[in-house]
Design an enzyme around this catalytic site. Structure first.
Site, PDB file in Angstrom:
ATOM      1  N   HIS A  64       0.867  -1.193   0.000  1.00 30.22           N
ATOM      2  CA  HIS A  64       0.000   0.000   0.000  1.00 30.22           C
ATOM      3  C   HIS A  64       0.894   1.231   0.000  1.00 30.22           C
ATOM      4  O   HIS A  64       1.459   1.597   1.028  1.00 30.22           O
ATOM      5  CB  HIS A  64      -0.896   0.019   1.237  1.00 30.22           C
ATOM      6  CG  HIS A  64      -1.866   1.154   1.261  1.00 30.22           C
ATOM      7  ND1 HIS A  64      -3.175   0.992   1.632  1.00 30.22           N
ATOM      8  CD2 HIS A  64      -1.749   2.474   0.972  1.00 30.22           C
ATOM      9  CE1 HIS A  64      -3.813   2.145   1.574  1.00 30.22           C
ATOM     10  NE2 HIS A  64      -2.946   3.069   1.167  1.00 30.22           N
ATOM     11  N   HIS A 101       1.590   5.355  -1.679  1.00 33.27           N
ATOM     12  CA  HIS A 101       1.248   6.539  -2.461  1.00 33.27           C
ATOM     13  C   HIS A 101       2.537   7.153  -3.022  1.00 33.27           C
ATOM     14  O   HIS A 101       3.445   7.495  -2.255  1.00 33.27           O
ATOM     15  CB  HIS A 101       0.537   7.574  -1.590  1.00 33.27           C
ATOM     16  CG  HIS A 101      -0.772   7.108  -1.054  1.00 33.27           C
ATOM     17  ND1 HIS A 101      -1.965   7.329  -1.713  1.00 33.27           N
ATOM     18  CD2 HIS A 101      -1.084   6.425   0.075  1.00 33.27           C
ATOM     19  CE1 HIS A 101      -2.954   6.805  -1.008  1.00 33.27           C
ATOM     20  NE2 HIS A 101      -2.447   6.248   0.082  1.00 33.27           N
ATOM     21  N   LYS A 158      -9.070  -0.695  -6.245  1.00 35.09           N
ATOM     22  CA  LYS A 158      -9.128  -0.027  -4.945  1.00 35.09           C
ATOM     23  C   LYS A 158     -10.512   0.568  -4.713  1.00 35.09           C
ATOM     24  O   LYS A 158     -11.025   1.323  -5.537  1.00 35.09           O
ATOM     25  CB  LYS A 158      -8.077   1.087  -4.873  1.00 35.09           C
ATOM     26  CG  LYS A 158      -8.104   1.904  -3.564  1.00 35.09           C
ATOM     27  CD  LYS A 158      -7.812   1.024  -2.356  1.00 35.09           C
ATOM     28  CE  LYS A 158      -7.885   1.821  -1.051  1.00 35.09           C
ATOM     29  NZ  LYS A 158      -6.652   2.557  -0.769  1.00 35.09           N
ATOM     30  N   HIS A 213     -10.366   0.630   1.470  1.00 37.50           N
ATOM     31  CA  HIS A 213     -10.209   1.622   2.539  1.00 37.50           C
ATOM     32  C   HIS A 213     -11.413   1.449   3.455  1.00 37.50           C
ATOM     33  O   HIS A 213     -12.528   1.850   3.120  1.00 37.50           O
ATOM     34  CB  HIS A 213     -10.159   3.038   1.973  1.00 37.50           C
ATOM     35  CG  HIS A 213      -9.959   4.093   3.028  1.00 37.50           C
ATOM     36  ND1 HIS A 213      -8.788   4.812   3.143  1.00 37.50           N
ATOM     37  CD2 HIS A 213     -10.762   4.531   4.023  1.00 37.50           C
ATOM     38  CE1 HIS A 213      -8.887   5.651   4.170  1.00 37.50           C
ATOM     39  NE2 HIS A 213     -10.084   5.491   4.712  1.00 37.50           N
ATOM     40  N   HIS A 246      -4.558  -0.867   5.762  1.00 39.61           N
ATOM     41  CA  HIS A 246      -4.217  -0.046   6.936  1.00 39.61           C
ATOM     42  C   HIS A 246      -5.203  -0.219   8.094  1.00 39.61           C
ATOM     43  O   HIS A 246      -5.804   0.734   8.567  1.00 39.61           O
ATOM     44  CB  HIS A 246      -4.065   1.428   6.563  1.00 39.61           C
ATOM     45  CG  HIS A 246      -5.134   2.020   5.695  1.00 39.61           C
ATOM     46  ND1 HIS A 246      -6.475   1.832   5.904  1.00 39.61           N
ATOM     47  CD2 HIS A 246      -5.048   2.813   4.598  1.00 39.61           C
ATOM     48  CE1 HIS A 246      -7.172   2.465   4.994  1.00 39.61           C
ATOM     49  NE2 HIS A 246      -6.324   3.070   4.182  1.00 39.61           N
ATOM     50  N   ASP A 300       1.288   2.545   3.590  1.00 38.68           N
ATOM     51  CA  ASP A 300       0.441   3.726   3.363  1.00 38.68           C
ATOM     52  C   ASP A 300       1.281   4.993   3.462  1.00 38.68           C
ATOM     53  O   ASP A 300       0.794   6.044   3.889  1.00 38.68           O
ATOM     54  CB  ASP A 300      -0.731   3.775   4.349  1.00 38.68           C
ATOM     55  CG  ASP A 300      -1.799   4.786   3.952  1.00 38.68           C
ATOM     56  OD1 ASP A 300      -1.825   5.198   2.781  1.00 38.68           O
ATOM     57  OD2 ASP A 300      -2.609   5.168   4.826  1.00 38.68           O
TER      58      ASP A 300
END
Length: 350
Positions: A18, A20, A104, A141, A179, A252
């Protein structure tokens, strides 16, 4: 040798399930921080505009590969952003052609750049049915966005109100709760015999909500899902160090410039890519479970995704405290690196 006496440890090269990376100048600056220690990463699709189609994912992957530092060996695993207009045929094509590894699910409004997410889950049922049929995983999420639900309860409510109905209608759909932050989520994953796993972030293993709020507001610890009570942090650590194959690392790591974090309505996100492996080694060392670090960082994730573990390795050596920069510089401004609040004694020697 007992784990607590280890000072030298070699493990398979980790993966980040995970991550970004953003785009543009931010991508250029943060990508080397991941490629230094990780072999692969699941790349989040919440750009502006989001990565919705196979074509979007292919273009984004090309930009990531173009930004790779010389000599780096790293594979970005792309995801598609699920919307109520997502085309099941396009999703299947992206999976078949090796363009996208997963889809996602963002509940609309749950986190950064999630306005295009899902409000009516019945509208995405055809996509979920197709994904179950072709074996494509869904990354979730896991928070509801109902303003009537307290922010500290949104993960637990999501499990009952959204995730359980999805899994009842699509029992063959492989789902990753990303997460996770609560004992509730840990228990739910443990009680589920198949097709469900969870990622745990570095920072949620280290901070609780007091780190954000006690003695003053600390914006660089603010993330979504927000850190919870200490009992939940302890449950996450116990899950991570257990060796249970259903739990694995998803940092994350989510960079924002300080200008975007330090404002009246600051962005959610913790940037942990530079020092994650040192932080995790410290957590597992304190728990006396260094022998389980490789499973959490390097083995469990590939097994759930149906991929082989990396064949190359990294070496961790314990000694004098190792320092990391407090910030990295981007063309858009500085980005603060996660501060665990304690000394890190494990150095990564790739």
């Amino acid at each position: 040798m007992p784990d607590k006496h280890l000072t030298d440890l070699t493990i398979r090269r980790p993966d980040d399930w995970h991550l970004h990376l953003r785009d543009g100048a931010m991508l250029q600056a943060v990508l080397p921080e991941t490629t230094r220690h990780f072999g692969r990463a699941i790349i989040m699709p919440n750009l502006v505009p989001p990565v919705v189609t196979a074509s979007d994912a292919s273009g984004y992957r090309d930009r990531i590969l173009a930004a790779m530092p010389p000599g780096a060996s790293f594979t970005p695993l792309m995801t598609l952003y699920l919307t109520e207009d997502t085309d099941p045929d396009d999703v299947e094509r992206a999976h078949r052609d090796g363009i996208a590894t997963a889809v996602k699910l963002y509940p609309a409004g749950a986190t950064t750049n999630s306005a295009s997410g899902v409000r009516d889950f019945d509208k995405v049922r055809p996509v979920l049915d197709r994904m179950a049929a072709i074996g494509m995983p869904l990354c979730v999420h896991g928070e509801v966005t109902d303003p009537a639900v307290d922010i500290f309860d949104r993960e637990a409510v999501f499990i009952d109100k959204v995730l359980k109905p999805i899994r009842k209608k699509n029992p063959d759909l492989r789902i990753i709760m990303e997460h996770v932050t609560t004992e509730d989520a840990v228990d739910y994953v443990r009680d589920t015999p198949k097709n469900l796993a969870a990622t745990i972030t570095t920072h949620h293993l280290i901070i609780n909500r007091n780190h954000i709020l006690a003695g003053g507001i600390r914006p660089h610890y603010y993330c979504l899902p927000v850190a919870k009570r200490e009992k939940h942090r302890i449950a996450l650590v116990q899950a991570a160090v257990s060796g249970d194959t259903r739990f694995f690392l998803g940092t994350d790591s989510a960079p924002h410039t300080d200008a975007r974090k330090l404002q009246e309505c600051g962005c959610a996100g913790v940037f942990s890519a530079p020092n994650t492996i040192s932080c995790l080694a410290e957590v597992f060392d304190v728990a006396g479970k260094l022998g389980k670090l490789e499973a959490f960082t390097s083995l469990n994730g590939p097994a759930f995704y149906g991929l082989p573990p990396n064949t190359n390795t990294i070496r961790l050596v314990k000694g004098d405290p190792v320092s990391y920069p407090s910030h990295i510089q981007t063309k858009d401004g500085p980005v603060t690196v996660f501060d665990p609040g304690f000394a890190l004694h494990w150095r990564v020697e790739s």
